[in-house]
Design a protein around this motif. Structure first.
Motif, PDB file in Angstrom:
ATOM      1  N   UNK A  61      25.015  33.840  34.109  1.00 51.27           N
ATOM      2  CA  UNK A  61      25.929  34.399  35.100  1.00 51.27           C
ATOM      3  C   UNK A  61      25.726  35.901  35.197  1.00 51.27           C
ATOM      4  N   UNK A  62      25.867  36.388  36.392  1.00 49.23           N
ATOM      5  CA  UNK A  62      25.771  37.825  36.656  1.00 49.23           C
ATOM      6  C   UNK A  62      26.825  38.176  37.693  1.00 49.23           C
ATOM      7  N   UNK A  63      27.182  39.432  37.755  1.00 43.37           N
ATOM      8  CA  UNK A  63      28.119  39.876  38.778  1.00 43.37           C
ATOM      9  C   UNK A  63      27.342  40.478  39.943  1.00 43.37           C
ATOM     10  N   UNK A  64      27.910  40.347  41.112  1.00 46.48           N
ATOM     11  CA  UNK A  64      27.304  40.865  42.329  1.00 46.48           C
ATOM     12  C   UNK A  64      28.383  41.582  43.116  1.00 46.48           C
ATOM     13  N   UNK A  65      28.103  42.799  43.503  1.00 42.08           N
ATOM     14  CA  UNK A  65      29.003  43.603  44.343  1.00 42.08           C
ATOM     15  C   UNK A  65      28.307  43.815  45.678  1.00 42.08           C
ATOM     16  N   UNK A  66      29.002  43.479  46.778  1.00 42.91           N
ATOM     17  CA  UNK A  66      28.427  43.638  48.110  1.00 42.91           C
ATOM     18  C   UNK A  66      29.381  44.489  48.938  1.00 42.91           C
ATOM     19  N   UNK A  67      28.919  45.632  49.446  1.00 42.83           N
ATOM     20  CA  UNK A  67      29.786  46.469  50.290  1.00 42.83           C
ATOM     21  C   UNK A  67      30.056  45.798  51.635  1.00 42.83           C
ATOM     22  N   UNK A  68      31.218  46.095  52.195  1.00 46.32           N
ATOM     23  CA  UNK A  68      31.545  45.559  53.515  1.00 46.32           C
ATOM     24  C   UNK A  68      30.598  46.144  54.553  1.00 46.32           C
ATOM     25  N   UNK A  69      30.052  45.315  55.422  1.00 45.04           N
ATOM     26  CA  UNK A  69      29.102  45.803  56.433  1.00 45.04           C
ATOM     27  C   UNK A  69      29.679  46.864  57.363  1.00 45.04           C
ATOM     28  N   UNK A  70      30.976  46.741  57.698  1.00 46.41           N
ATOM     29  CA  UNK A  70      31.600  47.674  58.628  1.00 46.41           C
ATOM     30  C   UNK A  70      32.159  48.926  57.978  1.00 46.41           C
ATOM     31  N   UNK A  71      31.973  49.075  56.675  1.00 49.90           N
ATOM     32  CA  UNK A  71      32.516  50.232  55.965  1.00 49.90           C
ATOM     33  C   UNK A  71      33.866  49.910  55.352  1.00 49.90           C
ATOM     34  N   UNK A  72      34.500  50.902  54.763  1.00 49.47           N
ATOM     35  CA  UNK A  72      35.770  50.691  54.061  1.00 49.47           C
ATOM     36  C   UNK A  72      36.861  50.106  54.961  1.00 49.47           C
ATOM     37  N   UNK A  73      37.713  49.271  54.350  1.00 51.13           N
ATOM     38  CA  UNK A  73      38.827  48.641  55.060  1.00 51.13           C
ATOM     39  C   UNK A  73      40.114  48.840  54.268  1.00 51.13           C
ATOM     40  N   UNK A  74      41.250  48.588  54.924  1.00 48.72           N
ATOM     41  CA  UNK A  74      42.532  48.765  54.232  1.00 48.72           C
ATOM     42  C   UNK A  74      43.598  47.757  54.658  1.00 48.72           C
TER      43      UNK A  74
END
Length: 101
Positions: A61-74
């Motif tokens: 197992x490994x961790x994967x971090x993927x940024x949102x394509x549209x940039x930061x959201x809230x």
């Protein structure tokens, strides 16, 4: 600092992704992670900057971090938009025809 979503939002999105979209989790992990070696993936969290998955690759197992394509959201409604964008980009990268949304 990335926006932190409340526990209800996290539970709702993660529950939905891990029960209704298990194949999409694998697709995203293959497109943004170690490729075809991915045999399973589970979304474990997200914040305003991106999503997190635990990816199983041939027993490890490994961790994967993927940024949102549209940039930061809230906002909660933006989470779906960004996950759909990740799905569409995953299909593009892997040469798969995306299903309609």
């Amino acid at each position: 600092m990335a926006h932190q979503f409340d526990d209800e939002t996290l539970a709702g999105v993660l529950g939905h992704m891990n029960s209704d979209h298990t194949d999409d989790n694998v697709l995203i992990a293959r497109a943004f992670g170690p490729g075809d070696a991915v045999v399973a993936a589970r979304m474990t969290g997200f914040d305003g900057d991106g999503g997190d998955w635990v990816v199983t690759v041939v027993g490890d197992e490994a961790t994967l971090r993927v940024p949102w394509p549209g940039g930061p959201i809230s906002e909660r409604r933006e989470v779906r938009r960004e996950i759909v964008a990740l799905y569409d980009e995953s299909c593009r990268r892997l040469g798969i025809e995306p299903r309609p949304h």
